[in-house]
Design a protein around this motif. Structure first.
Motif, PDB file in Angstrom:
ATOM      1  N   ARG A 101       2.053  -8.494  10.041  1.00 18.25           N
ATOM      2  CA  ARG A 101       1.197  -8.190   8.885  1.00 18.25           C
ATOM      3  C   ARG A 101       1.112  -9.412   7.969  1.00 18.25           C
ATOM      4  O   ARG A 101       1.951 -10.312   8.024  1.00 18.25           O
ATOM      5  CB  ARG A 101       1.778  -7.012   8.085  1.00 18.25           C
ATOM      6  CG  ARG A 101       3.119  -7.322   7.488  1.00 18.25           C
ATOM      7  CD  ARG A 101       3.718  -6.164   6.697  1.00 18.25           C
ATOM      8  NE  ARG A 101       5.149  -6.382   6.566  1.00 18.25           N
ATOM      9  CZ  ARG A 101       6.057  -5.830   7.347  1.00 18.25           C
ATOM     10  NH1 ARG A 101       5.705  -4.980   8.283  1.00 18.25           N
ATOM     11  NH2 ARG A 101       7.330  -6.110   7.206  1.00 18.25           N
ATOM     12  N   GLN A 109      -1.504  12.644   9.380  1.00 18.17           N
ATOM     13  CA  GLN A 109      -0.582  11.661   8.796  1.00 18.17           C
ATOM     14  C   GLN A 109       0.820  12.251   8.642  1.00 18.17           C
ATOM     15  O   GLN A 109       1.814  11.568   8.865  1.00 18.17           O
ATOM     16  CB  GLN A 109      -1.089  11.147   7.448  1.00 18.17           C
ATOM     17  CG  GLN A 109      -0.187  10.057   6.895  1.00 18.17           C
ATOM     18  CD  GLN A 109      -0.812   9.275   5.739  1.00 18.17           C
ATOM     19  OE1 GLN A 109      -1.904   8.744   5.823  1.00 18.17           O
ATOM     20  NE2 GLN A 109      -0.097   9.216   4.649  1.00 18.17           N
ATOM     21  N   LYS A 137      -2.116   0.199  13.452  1.00 20.40           N
ATOM     22  CA  LYS A 137      -2.560  -0.149  12.102  1.00 20.40           C
ATOM     23  C   LYS A 137      -1.607  -1.168  11.469  1.00 20.40           C
ATOM     24  O   LYS A 137      -0.395  -1.076  11.677  1.00 20.40           O
ATOM     25  CB  LYS A 137      -2.565   1.146  11.266  1.00 20.40           C
ATOM     26  CG  LYS A 137      -3.312   1.060   9.967  1.00 20.40           C
ATOM     27  CD  LYS A 137      -3.236   2.374   9.191  1.00 20.40           C
ATOM     28  CE  LYS A 137      -1.918   2.544   8.460  1.00 20.40           C
ATOM     29  NZ  LYS A 137      -1.960   3.465   7.325  1.00 20.40           N
ATOM     30  N   SER A 176       0.672  -2.104   8.725  1.00 20.41           N
ATOM     31  CA  SER A 176       1.265  -1.284   7.668  1.00 20.41           C
ATOM     32  C   SER A 176       2.430  -2.001   7.010  1.00 20.41           C
ATOM     33  O   SER A 176       2.961  -2.980   7.542  1.00 20.41           O
ATOM     34  CB  SER A 176       1.700   0.075   8.230  1.00 20.41           C
ATOM     35  OG  SER A 176       2.966  -0.057   8.834  1.00 20.41           O
ATOM     36  N   LYS A 177       2.780  -1.483   5.827  1.00 19.34           N
ATOM     37  CA  LYS A 177       3.882  -2.053   5.045  1.00 19.34           C
ATOM     38  C   LYS A 177       5.200  -1.955   5.783  1.00 19.34           C
ATOM     39  O   LYS A 177       6.122  -2.713   5.538  1.00 19.34           O
ATOM     40  CB  LYS A 177       4.054  -1.258   3.738  1.00 19.34           C
ATOM     41  CG  LYS A 177       2.893  -1.349   2.792  1.00 19.34           C
ATOM     42  CD  LYS A 177       2.945  -0.222   1.754  1.00 19.34           C
ATOM     43  CE  LYS A 177       1.824  -0.365   0.755  1.00 19.34           C
ATOM     44  NZ  LYS A 177       1.673   0.803  -0.115  1.00 19.34           N
ATOM     45  N   ASP A 181      -7.691   5.954   7.461  1.00 20.12           N
ATOM     46  CA  ASP A 181      -6.546   6.859   7.643  1.00 20.12           C
ATOM     47  C   ASP A 181      -6.488   7.978   6.593  1.00 20.12           C
ATOM     48  O   ASP A 181      -5.762   8.950   6.769  1.00 20.12           O
ATOM     49  CB  ASP A 181      -5.221   6.063   7.637  1.00 20.12           C
ATOM     50  CG  ASP A 181      -4.977   5.327   6.326  1.00 20.12           C
ATOM     51  OD1 ASP A 181      -5.955   5.055   5.592  1.00 20.12           O
ATOM     52  OD2 ASP A 181      -3.814   5.036   6.018  1.00 20.12           O
ATOM     53  N   ASN A 227      -4.178  -3.137   2.842  1.00 18.33           N
ATOM     54  CA  ASN A 227      -4.394  -2.538   1.514  1.00 18.33           C
ATOM     55  C   ASN A 227      -5.463  -3.301   0.749  1.00 18.33           C
ATOM     56  O   ASN A 227      -6.294  -2.707   0.063  1.00 18.33           O
ATOM     57  CB  ASN A 227      -3.117  -2.579   0.656  1.00 18.33           C
ATOM     58  CG  ASN A 227      -2.008  -1.705   1.193  1.00 18.33           C
ATOM     59  OD1 ASN A 227      -0.897  -2.174   1.385  1.00 18.33           O
ATOM     60  ND2 ASN A 227      -2.300  -0.444   1.453  1.00 18.33           N
TER      61      ASN A 227
END
Ligand code: AMP
Ligand code: TRP
Length: 341
Positions: A213, A114, A202, A204-205, A154, A24
């Protein structure tokens, strides 16, 4: 045509759905900061209405909304220079979103990758909001007549759908140029920051392991530990990017280094040509800590005064509404809604 008719205006948003990652930061927030003062009006949003397309605990949603606002500010978004607010405080988003639900076609939504990824085999059970998500995103952008939309890779398909919705509206209602054709801005070495344990996924959260991450709230020690433990391969770094083909984890770390240091990936690979991981990883860890620690420290300070964050969001919402409402009023008129008060 869009450029001539419409003010150069940037709009982008991030969901307050759990912690923020390095993806992000590098793919979005840092680039939003870079676009300030570059001849654009800049509008940045905490898209809380998008967050609830999947379940959010209400108390956590409030916390994540303030934390994302703090992350924007700590990273360098200046609330006096940019408009910073949360989506649900400006009702034009939801109102235009409904109109766009009636412009967009079901077949268009069915093509959204998505949605397919998020719904998986569970498509009958996910919310209707998740399905209509891109139509609300189009409303976010177009209720400001925004012309430029900085996003990670994305989101490209969603911005393209926004262009299709704008074009269909303008065509159906015979108002050429009413809505602009916004440009997705997908640039730099961090278009798609990958998972530290699997370079084909990817970052990601929501990934299963925290080690895959980097979170914007991680301590300096944890950032360094995660980068030093990041998956790599036994080979040293080559002297050109082509030779990183087939080495996704290595490529990802080079790209992260480049994005954090405002260089191209080519420049990084020539600086570190022939380096072993034992040299590159500590250098990357130092760089990441250097860039991210001041941001997380500032975020924590801002979070000590949530009332001040709320005041900033309220002021931002007023400024946002001042742009959005006249555009919405004009849209209602074009559609044929009677407004008698
Ligand atoms: P989200 O967290 O899904 O609301 O994403 C907010 C913004 O961050 C969007 O512009 C995304 O494209 C961007 N983003 C999220 N994850 C990554 C990633 N791993 N790499 C690059 N950009 C990302
Ligand atoms: N869909 C974006 C994401 O998941 C977030 C978003 C919502 C957005 N509205 C937007 C991004 C408008 C850019 C412009 O990342």
């Amino acid at each position: 045509m869009t450029e001539a008719v419409h003010t150069r205006r940037v709009f982008s948003g991030i969901k307050p759905s759990g912690g923020l990652t390095l993806g992000n930061y590098l793919g979005a927030i840092k680039r939003f900061v870079d676009m300030q003062g570059q001849g654009f009006e800049t509008v940045y949003c905490v898209v809380d209405m998008h967050a609830i397309t999947v379940w959010q605990d209400p108390t956590e949603l409030k916390h994540a909304t303030r934390e994302l606002a703090a992350a924007y500010i700590a990273s360098g978004i200046d609330p006096d220079q940019s408009i910073l607010f949360n989506q649900s405080q400006v009702s034009a988003h939801a109102e235009l979103g409904w109109i766009f639900n009636c412009v967009a076609r079901v077949g268009w939504m069915n093509r959204m990758t998505q949605f397919k990824d998020k719904a998986g085999s569970n498509a009958e059970q996910v919310s209707l909001g998740l399905y209509a998500y891109p139509s609300l995103m189009a409303a976010d952008i177009l209720t400001y007549h925004a012309t430029h939309v900085p996003v990670g890779e994305d989101q490209k398909q969603h911005v393209e759908l926004t262009r299709d919705i704008a074009a269909k509206f303008n065509h159906d209602f015979k108002v050429p140029d009413f809505f602009p054709q916004p440009e997705p801005i997908i640039e730099g070495p961090a278009k798609r920051v990958m998972n530290l344990r699997d370079g084909t996924k990817k970052m990601s959260k929501s990934g299963a392991s925290d080690m895959e991450r980097i979170n914007m709230t991680d301590s300096a020690e944890l950032i360094a530990k995660k980068l030093k433990k990041a998956k790599t391969d036994p080979e040293p770094l080559p002297d050109n990017l082509d030779d990183l083909k087939g080495r996704p984890e290595a490529r990802n770390l080079v790209d992260i280094y480049a994005a954090l240091s405002d260089q191209t990936s080519e420049a990084v690979i020539s600086e570190y040509a022939g380096a072993q991981w034992g040299r590159f990883k500590p250098a990357l860890a130092d760089l990441a800590v250097d860039k991210l620690s001041p941001i997380s420290t500032r975020m924590a300070e801002l979070m000590d005064d949530p009332a001040e964050i709320d005041r900033i969001l309220a002021k931002g919402a007023d400024k946002a509404a001042a742009i959005a409402e006249p555009i919405l009023a004009k849209t209602y008129d074009i559609v044929g809604f009677v407004r008698s008060r």
